[in-house]
Design an enzyme around this catalytic site. Structure first.
Site, mmCIF file in Angstrom:
data_model
loop_
_atom_site.group_PDB
_atom_site.id
_atom_site.type_symbol
_atom_site.label_atom_id
_atom_site.label_comp_id
_atom_site.label_asym_id
_atom_site.label_seq_id
_atom_site.Cartn_x
_atom_site.Cartn_y
_atom_site.Cartn_z
ATOM 1 N N ASP A 1 71.021 113.654 17.527
ATOM 2 C CA ASP A 1 71.101 114.504 16.336
ATOM 3 C C ASP A 1 69.790 115.214 16.012
ATOM 4 O OD1 ASP A 1 69.937 112.062 15.643
ATOM 5 O OD2 ASP A 1 70.599 112.173 13.572
ATOM 6 N N ARG B 1 65.373 93.053 18.125
ATOM 7 C CA ARG B 1 64.176 93.815 18.466
ATOM 8 C C ARG B 1 62.960 92.924 18.248
ATOM 9 N NH1 ARG B 1 66.630 98.525 19.125
ATOM 10 N NH2 ARG B 1 67.774 99.586 17.457
ATOM 11 N N LYS C 1 63.441 112.456 9.475
ATOM 12 C CA LYS C 1 62.498 112.602 10.572
ATOM 13 C C LYS C 1 62.926 113.820 11.389
ATOM 14 C CE LYS C 1 64.684 108.956 13.349
ATOM 15 N NZ LYS C 1 65.622 108.244 12.475
ATOM 16 N N ARG D 1 78.159 103.626 11.229
ATOM 17 C CA ARG D 1 78.302 103.894 12.663
ATOM 18 C C ARG D 1 79.288 102.917 13.261
ATOM 19 N NH1 ARG D 1 72.081 105.125 14.562
ATOM 20 N NH2 ARG D 1 71.808 106.739 12.983
ATOM 21 N N ASP E 1 66.714 113.430 20.438
ATOM 22 C CA ASP E 1 67.893 112.577 20.588
ATOM 23 C C ASP E 1 69.184 113.292 20.206
ATOM 24 O OD1 ASP E 1 67.427 112.699 17.870
ATOM 25 O OD2 ASP E 1 68.225 110.702 17.511
ATOM 26 N N ASP F 1 66.635 114.178 15.441
ATOM 27 C CA ASP F 1 65.572 113.720 14.538
ATOM 28 C C ASP F 1 64.509 112.879 15.230
ATOM 29 O OD1 ASP F 1 67.181 111.507 14.834
ATOM 30 O OD2 ASP F 1 67.575 111.205 12.698
ATOM 31 N N ARG F 2 64.780 112.418 16.436
ATOM 32 C CA ARG F 2 63.765 111.612 17.137
ATOM 33 C C ARG F 2 62.977 112.472 18.118
ATOM 34 N NH1 ARG F 2 65.880 105.586 18.461
ATOM 35 N NH2 ARG F 2 66.737 105.181 16.402
ATOM 36 N N GLU G 1 57.838 106.211 12.372
ATOM 37 C CA GLU G 1 58.433 104.939 12.759
ATOM 38 C C GLU G 1 58.279 104.746 14.254
ATOM 39 O OE1 GLU G 1 61.975 103.587 10.255
ATOM 40 O OE2 GLU G 1 62.502 105.573 10.930
ATOM 41 N N SER H 1 60.398 103.767 16.182
ATOM 42 C CA SER H 1 61.638 104.131 16.869
ATOM 43 C C SER H 1 61.700 105.632 17.144
ATOM 44 C CB SER H 1 62.828 103.680 16.041
ATOM 45 O OG SER H 1 62.740 104.203 14.723
ATOM 46 N N SER I 1 73.532 109.382 15.922
ATOM 47 C CA SER I 1 72.176 109.550 16.422
ATOM 48 C C SER I 1 72.082 109.438 17.942
ATOM 49 C CB SER I 1 71.270 108.530 15.724
ATOM 50 O OG SER I 1 69.952 108.789 16.054
ATOM 51 N N HIS I 2 71.302 108.467 18.398
ATOM 52 C CA HIS I 2 71.040 108.328 19.829
ATOM 53 C C HIS I 2 72.108 107.497 20.532
ATOM 54 C CE1 HIS I 2 69.536 105.082 17.461
ATOM 55 N NE2 HIS I 2 69.693 104.296 18.511
ATOM 56 N N THR J 1 71.444 100.905 8.796
ATOM 57 C CA THR J 1 70.129 101.529 8.652
ATOM 58 C C THR J 1 70.276 103.023 8.354
ATOM 59 O OG1 THR J 1 69.344 99.985 10.348
ATOM 60 C CG2 THR J 1 67.868 101.773 9.749
ATOM 61 N N LYS K 1 76.958 109.956 7.465
ATOM 62 C CA LYS K 1 76.075 109.504 6.390
ATOM 63 C C LYS K 1 75.965 110.580 5.319
ATOM 64 C CE LYS K 1 71.659 110.905 8.332
ATOM 65 N NZ LYS K 1 70.255 110.611 8.407
ATOM 66 N N THR L 1 62.273 99.286 7.692
ATOM 67 C CA THR L 1 62.818 100.225 8.674
ATOM 68 C C THR L 1 63.945 101.040 8.057
ATOM 69 O OG1 THR L 1 62.250 98.798 10.511
ATOM 70 C CG2 THR L 1 64.053 100.351 10.874
HETATM 71 C C1 G16 Z 1 67.746 105.136 12.392
HETATM 72 C C2 G16 Z 1 66.942 105.263 11.146
HETATM 73 C C3 G16 Z 1 65.500 104.968 11.440
HETATM 74 C C4 G16 Z 1 65.364 103.619 12.100
HETATM 75 C C5 G16 Z 1 66.223 103.573 13.327
HETATM 76 C C6 G16 Z 1 66.251 102.235 14.034
HETATM 77 O O1 G16 Z 1 67.354 106.107 13.299
HETATM 78 O O2 G16 Z 1 67.050 106.570 10.621
HETATM 79 O O3 G16 Z 1 64.809 105.042 10.260
HETATM 80 O O4 G16 Z 1 64.048 103.380 12.463
HETATM 81 O O5 G16 Z 1 67.555 103.875 12.971
HETATM 82 O O6 G16 Z 1 66.937 101.337 13.289
HETATM 83 P P1 G16 Z 1 67.324 99.929 13.858
HETATM 84 O O7 G16 Z 1 66.054 99.326 14.383
HETATM 85 O O8 G16 Z 1 67.870 99.236 12.659
HETATM 86 O O9 G16 Z 1 68.315 100.116 14.969
HETATM 87 P P2 G16 Z 1 68.412 107.065 13.970
HETATM 88 O O10 G16 Z 1 67.607 107.999 14.818
HETATM 89 O O11 G16 Z 1 69.310 106.145 14.750
HETATM 90 O O12 G16 Z 1 69.110 107.699 12.819
#
Ligand code: G16
Length: 544
Positions: A280, A497, A377, A22, A278, A282-283, A364, A366, A113-114, A18, A126, A345
């Site tokens: 990085d 999910r 984001k 990772r 979070d 962005d959340r 989103e 998330s 990310s998180h 996504t 990325k 997503t």
């Molecule tokens: C990433 C993407 C988001 C997505 C999220 C959840 O977020 O940038 O657009 O909504 O993953 O993805 P999934 O449901 O596939 O785990 P982040 O904050 O992890 O970069």
């Protein structure tokens, strides 16, 4: 120092998910693993020669080692310049901001990310393109295809760069500009929001705020913007020093993992406003005093109040949300008479809509919200947006949200995550639901009639690219929805999910508890997909 060619071998598991590649840190620590992915990325960008690359990460374990490797590889692969954050740090939104501001060719962002960090945690990388946004699938697929055949990479033989000192250095012919990671981003925020009004709110002697940086990258940004530039009391930012293992925490700003903040915000005499970001940056999670704002509601409320923000006073071009995000924002778009876009997503799917001027705000479920100011984001941006609304409306968070529900109705919403389930079970469960999609429309379940059931697909209105298999949707005649999707960001087995939503306009029911209001749909979501039966789990890992 000469560039050298190193013999390597292809890896079969470098398909970006996504949001980039990772994996566990140990996977990235295998000889040649990071280098192969970076070379595959560079090889997929034939016009990189003589261009500028932005580089930075969230400071997690392995960030420092990876930055030095990538700098040497950039020098050997023809880049003229790399702009890198001091100490190798850049939040994801700041990286997007810097790419755009300096008109760079693109950027590499090091983050998972998180996801937890540390030697046993996750690492990620990325590529973002010149618009500052995550590379679209045609590029990530090209990187993956290249990685499957790559058996050599190019790297300079130079020594490590001193990343502590702001200024210019060189690796071979390539210039390395080490910049303050916060300044450009802070200036952008000041150009969007009414800083004097927010400052007046934060300094009025009554308003209390808490921001939890969760020991991750947003700490320095929040200290600078909230405490230094906007005058919030020292101590407003908690857990504000980034640590390579995020203090062994899970920097995901939700009710489960942001426990320090949640405890304080749900106690007696809680602050008026609480927020978290979070790993990085962005959340975001938004809380009022003993009140949680769902990310889907947050998007809708930002849209409905955008006219209060200097940068959005001209009006919104449209709103975009990922498919599983609740339909709350759709009602605002309808009222404003602007287009509403529903995408798969992944933030990358908003890029074309933003570049083409078809949308201004994106969100989103998330915990991601953002706008056309960058192409990622943006956690702190969402926090400042809320602060600007609070300063303009002089109401509590809860009052603003409840007033919104009275006007637009409430989309009750919850997400159930079943983490680290065996991939085989996840596939069995999803194919079981998929096999039933054709027979579901017309059936009555949980007291509602199913009006559609499909596997979501999307045709990008700008480049006509077609994306399929984006989640199983079951829609009901009263606006309720059940959605099943496998996460694209997990690194351990599969994460299922389940997104559950209903729509309510009856005044007496607007303040009901979401879990109770959704109880019949929650039960149905389990029985329909046979979750307990197949996985043996009687409860999800995380409920949001
Ligand atoms: C990433 C993407 C988001 C997505 C999220 C959840 O977020 O940038 O657009 O909504 O993953 O993805 P999934 O449901 O596939 O785990 P982040 O904050 O992890 O970069």
């Amino acid at each position: 120092m000469p560039s050298i060619k190193i013999a390597s071998h292809p890896f079969s598991d470098q398909r970006p998910g996504t949001s980039g590649l990772r994996k566990k840190v140990q996977v990235f620590q295998q000889p040649h693993y990071l280098e192969n992915f970076v070379q595959a990325t560079f090889d997929s960008l034939p016009d990189r020669h003589g261009k500028t690359l932005v580089l930075g990460g969230d400071g997690r374990y392995h960030n420092d080692v990876a930055i030095q490797t990538i700098l040497r590889m950039a020098a050997a692969n023809g880049f003229a310049k790399v702009i890198v954050g001091q100490h190798g740090l850049l939040s994801t939104p700041a990286a997007s901001c810097v790419i755009r501001k300096y008109q760079a060719f693109g950027g590499l962002i090091l983050s998972a990310s998180h996801n937890p960090a540390g030697i046993n945690g996750d690492f990620g990388i990325k590529f973002n393109t010149a618009n500052g946004g995550p590379a679209p699938e045609k590029i990530t697929e090209a990187i993956y295809t290249r990685s499957l055949h790559l058996d050599e990479y190019f790297i300079s033989d130079s020594r490590d760069i001193d990343l502590a000192t702001i200024g210019q250095q060189h690796i071979d012919e390539m210039q390395v500009a080490i910049i303050d990671p916060v300044t450009d981003y802070a200036e952008l925020m000041a150009s969007i929001f009414d800083f004097p009004a927010i400052r007046a709110l934060l300094c009025n002697g009554r308003f209390q705020m808490r921001f939890d940086a969760m020991h991750a990258i947003t700490g320095p940004y929040a200290h600078e913007i909230l405490e230094k530039r906007l005058g919030a009391e020292l101590g407003t930012v908690i857990n504000g020093t980034p640590q390579p293992d995020f203090a062994q925490g899970h920097p995901d700003p939700n009710l489960t993992y942001a426990h320090d903040l949640v405890e304080e915000m749900f106690a007696e005499n809680a602050p008026d406003f609480g927020a978290a970001s979070d790993g990085d940056g962005d959340r975001n999670m938004i809380l009022g005093s003993r009140f949680f704002v769902t990310p889907s509601d947050s998007l809708a409320i930002l849209a409905a109040n955008a006219h209060l923000i200097p940068a959005y006073q001209v009006g919104l071009k449209g709103i975009a949300r990922s498919m599983p995000t609740s339909q709350a924002a759709d009602r605002v778009a309808e009222k404003l008479g602007i287009p509403m876009h529903e995408t798969p997503t992944g933030w990358k799917f908003f890029g074309n809509l933003l570049d083409d001027g078809q949308t201004t705000l994106c969100g989103e479920e998330s915990f991601g919200t953002g706008s056309d100011h960058i192409r990622e984001k943006d956690g702190l941006w969402a926090v400042l947006f809320w602060l600007n609304i609070l300063a303009a409306r002089q109401q509590s968070v809860a009052d603003i949200v409840v007033e919104h529900w009275r006007k637009f109705g409430r989309n009750f919403y919850t997400r159930y995550d079943y983490e680290a389930i065996p991939m085989e079970q996840a596939k069995q469960l999803m194919s079981g639901v998929e096999a039933r999609l054709a027979e579901l429309p017309g059936m009555v379940m949980a007291g509602r009639t199913i009006t559609y059931a499909d596997n979501f697909s999307y045709v990008d209105p700008v480049d006509q690219s077609h994306t399929t298999g984006q989640g199983l949707r079951i829609g009901f005649d009263d606006g309720a929805r059940l959605i099943y999707r496998l996460s694209g960001t997990g690194t351990d087995g599969a994460t299922l999910r389940v997104y559950i939503e209903s729509y309510q306009t009856e005044e007496s029911k607007l303040l009901d508890d979401a879990q109770q209001a959704l109880a019949d749909l929650i039960e149905l979501s389990d029985s329909l997909a046979r979750i307990t039966e197949i996985t043996g789990r009687d409860a999800p890992t995380v409920i949001t």
